[in-house]
Design a protein around this motif. Structure first.
Motif, mmCIF file in Angstrom:
data_model
loop_
_atom_site.group_PDB
_atom_site.id
_atom_site.type_symbol
_atom_site.label_atom_id
_atom_site.label_comp_id
_atom_site.label_asym_id
_atom_site.label_seq_id
_atom_site.Cartn_x
_atom_site.Cartn_y
_atom_site.Cartn_z
ATOM 1 N N THR A 159 -18.308 -21.861 46.952
ATOM 2 C CA THR A 159 -17.344 -20.874 46.499
ATOM 3 C C THR A 159 -17.016 -19.934 47.648
ATOM 4 O O THR A 159 -17.894 -19.512 48.398
ATOM 5 N N ARG A 160 -15.731 -19.655 47.805
ATOM 6 C CA ARG A 160 -15.256 -18.776 48.877
ATOM 7 C C ARG A 160 -15.743 -19.241 50.252
ATOM 8 O O ARG A 160 -16.136 -18.451 51.100
ATOM 9 N N GLY A 161 -15.778 -20.552 50.439
ATOM 10 C CA GLY A 161 -16.102 -21.116 51.733
ATOM 11 C C GLY A 161 -17.571 -21.166 52.064
ATOM 12 O O GLY A 161 -17.942 -21.469 53.207
ATOM 13 N N ARG A 162 -18.437 -20.890 51.112
ATOM 14 C CA ARG A 162 -19.865 -20.953 51.398
ATOM 15 C C ARG A 162 -20.603 -21.577 50.222
ATOM 16 O O ARG A 162 -20.106 -21.605 49.092
ATOM 17 N N HIS A 163 -21.792 -22.082 50.503
ATOM 18 C CA HIS A 163 -22.608 -22.710 49.475
ATOM 19 C C HIS A 163 -23.541 -21.672 48.869
ATOM 20 O O HIS A 163 -24.147 -20.868 49.567
ATOM 21 N N VAL A 164 -23.643 -21.702 47.545
ATOM 22 C CA VAL A 164 -24.515 -20.803 46.812
ATOM 23 C C VAL A 164 -25.409 -21.644 45.906
ATOM 24 O O VAL A 164 -24.928 -22.543 45.212
ATOM 25 N N SER A 165 -26.702 -21.368 45.927
ATOM 26 C CA SER A 165 -27.653 -22.092 45.103
ATOM 27 C C SER A 165 -28.210 -21.163 44.035
ATOM 28 O O SER A 165 -28.570 -20.021 44.327
ATOM 29 N N ARG A 166 -28.258 -21.645 42.795
ATOM 30 C CA ARG A 166 -28.760 -20.853 41.689
ATOM 31 C C ARG A 166 -29.733 -21.672 40.836
ATOM 32 O O ARG A 166 -29.525 -22.873 40.635
ATOM 33 N N ARG A 167 -30.777 -21.009 40.335
ATOM 34 C CA ARG A 167 -31.646 -21.666 39.370
ATOM 35 C C ARG A 167 -30.834 -22.061 38.137
ATOM 36 O O ARG A 167 -29.920 -21.334 37.737
ATOM 37 N N CYS A 168 -31.176 -23.177 37.544
ATOM 38 C CA CYS A 168 -30.413 -23.644 36.392
ATOM 39 C C CYS A 168 -31.315 -24.332 35.385
ATOM 40 O O CYS A 168 -32.414 -24.799 35.709
ATOM 41 N N PHE A 169 -30.834 -24.388 34.150
ATOM 42 C CA PHE A 169 -31.414 -25.231 33.119
ATOM 43 C C PHE A 169 -30.691 -26.575 33.167
ATOM 44 O O PHE A 169 -29.489 -26.632 33.458
ATOM 45 N N VAL A 170 -31.412 -27.642 32.881
ATOM 46 C CA VAL A 170 -30.790 -28.970 32.774
ATOM 47 C C VAL A 170 -30.927 -29.421 31.326
ATOM 48 O O VAL A 170 -32.034 -29.493 30.785
ATOM 49 N N ARG A 171 -29.774 -29.707 30.688
ATOM 50 C CA ARG A 171 -29.779 -30.031 29.266
ATOM 51 C C ARG A 171 -29.176 -31.397 29.002
ATOM 52 O O ARG A 171 -28.141 -31.771 29.559
ATOM 53 N N THR A 172 -29.843 -32.154 28.138
ATOM 54 C CA THR A 172 -29.285 -33.362 27.530
ATOM 55 C C THR A 172 -29.487 -33.204 26.021
ATOM 56 O O THR A 172 -29.942 -32.171 25.549
ATOM 57 N N GLY A 187 -36.868 -24.987 44.823
ATOM 58 C CA GLY A 187 -36.111 -25.682 43.800
ATOM 59 C C GLY A 187 -35.698 -27.074 44.223
ATOM 60 O O GLY A 187 -35.656 -27.402 45.402
ATOM 61 N N LEU A 188 -35.391 -27.900 43.222
ATOM 62 C CA LEU A 188 -34.917 -29.266 43.415
ATOM 63 C C LEU A 188 -33.463 -29.338 42.966
ATOM 64 O O LEU A 188 -33.107 -28.802 41.908
ATOM 65 N N ASP A 189 -32.634 -30.006 43.753
ATOM 66 C CA ASP A 189 -31.231 -30.187 43.405
ATOM 67 C C ASP A 189 -31.125 -30.831 42.020
ATOM 68 O O ASP A 189 -31.670 -31.906 41.773
ATOM 69 N N ALA A 190 -30.424 -30.158 41.116
ATOM 70 C CA ALA A 190 -30.311 -30.650 39.741
ATOM 71 C C ALA A 190 -29.620 -32.001 39.670
ATOM 72 O O ALA A 190 -29.774 -32.726 38.676
#
Length: 240
Positions: A159-172, A187-190
């Motif tokens: 976003t806006r020309g740069r990479h941003v990493s955020r913690r996330c939930f993974v849902r199925t 963290g591990l890439d979701a």
């Protein structure tokens, strides 16, 4: 707090890595990794020894915010089996106070298989209630919907020309994998194949940011779209 639905139950996302389950008046967190800094110090890599107190201070704040009566910690509560006995004095006193006031469940993980509840609380390998299982590591084909931790998922956006990493939930439909709560966790890439293998089907990454829940389909082999809790919001809302 932001609503999140899973397995016909209503939850509230109360922080980037914490859930509140109103039905049980319960706060859910995973992967505290308490005493990680002291573990690395013993290996010769000196880190500031404040991670356990910072993690428990944040958790205590969420208990006050939600008025939770129960806390479920979904494994890897300590960074190693010796971490429970090594817990520094201020953090141990705070944890003892919390476990005295609340129903506290420690679910054991791969980092702390021998957790004993030294500072209070009850230890179990997993917990099941209202058709949902709470465990540390996801199972590929669970018998019932499950909430777990272990993988420390993060989602990376540009976003806006740069990479941003955020913690996330993974849902199925059957899995809800929580991000790591601990103050000193990576963290591990979701979108990684490791997580794809863990959930075995269509998935989405859910990010709590600025009072919104952003949803991003995960690129698991051209699978169908996911129904989300809210319309997808502009990536510009995801900021440091």
């Amino acid at each position: 707090m932001v609503p999140l639905s899973f397995a016909n139950h209503k939850f509230e996302v109360v922080a980037p890595a914490a859930l509140f389950w109103p039905q049980y008046e319960a706060l859910l967190v995973a992967d505290l990794h308490l005493e990680k800094a002291s573990f690395y110090a013993r290996q010769g890599q000196m880190l500031p020894p404040y991670d356990s107190r910072a993690t428990l201070d944040e958790l205590a704040g969420l208990v006050r915010q939600t008025a939770a009566r129960r806390v479920f910690c979904l494994g890897d509560n300590y960074h190693d089996d010796a971490g429970e006995a090594r817990l520094e004095g201020g953090a141990a006193a705070l944890l003892r106070d919390l476990t005295n006031r609340l129903e506290w469940i420690w679910i054991s993980g791969n980092h702390d298989r021998d957790v004993t509840g030294l500072w209070g609380g009850k230890v179990m390998p997993e917990w099941t209630g209202s058709g949902i299982s709470l465990r540390h590591e996801a199972t590929a084909e669970p018998r019932s919907p499950e909430i777990s931790g272990h993988y420390h998922p993060k989602f990376r956006v540009q976003t806006r020309g740069r990479h941003v990493s955020r913690r996330c939930f993974v849902r199925t439909s059957q899995h809800l994998i929580m991000p790591a709560f601990g103050s000193l966790t990576g963290g591990l890439d979701a979108a990684s194949e490791v997580l794809e293998d863990a959930v075995g089907g269509p998935a989405e990454a859910l990010i709590h940011v600025h009072g919104k829940l952003l949803s991003f389909p995960l690129g698991f082999a051209a699978r169908p779209a996911i129904t989300t809790d809210q319309p997808q919001l502009p990536l510009a809302l995801v900021r440091d």
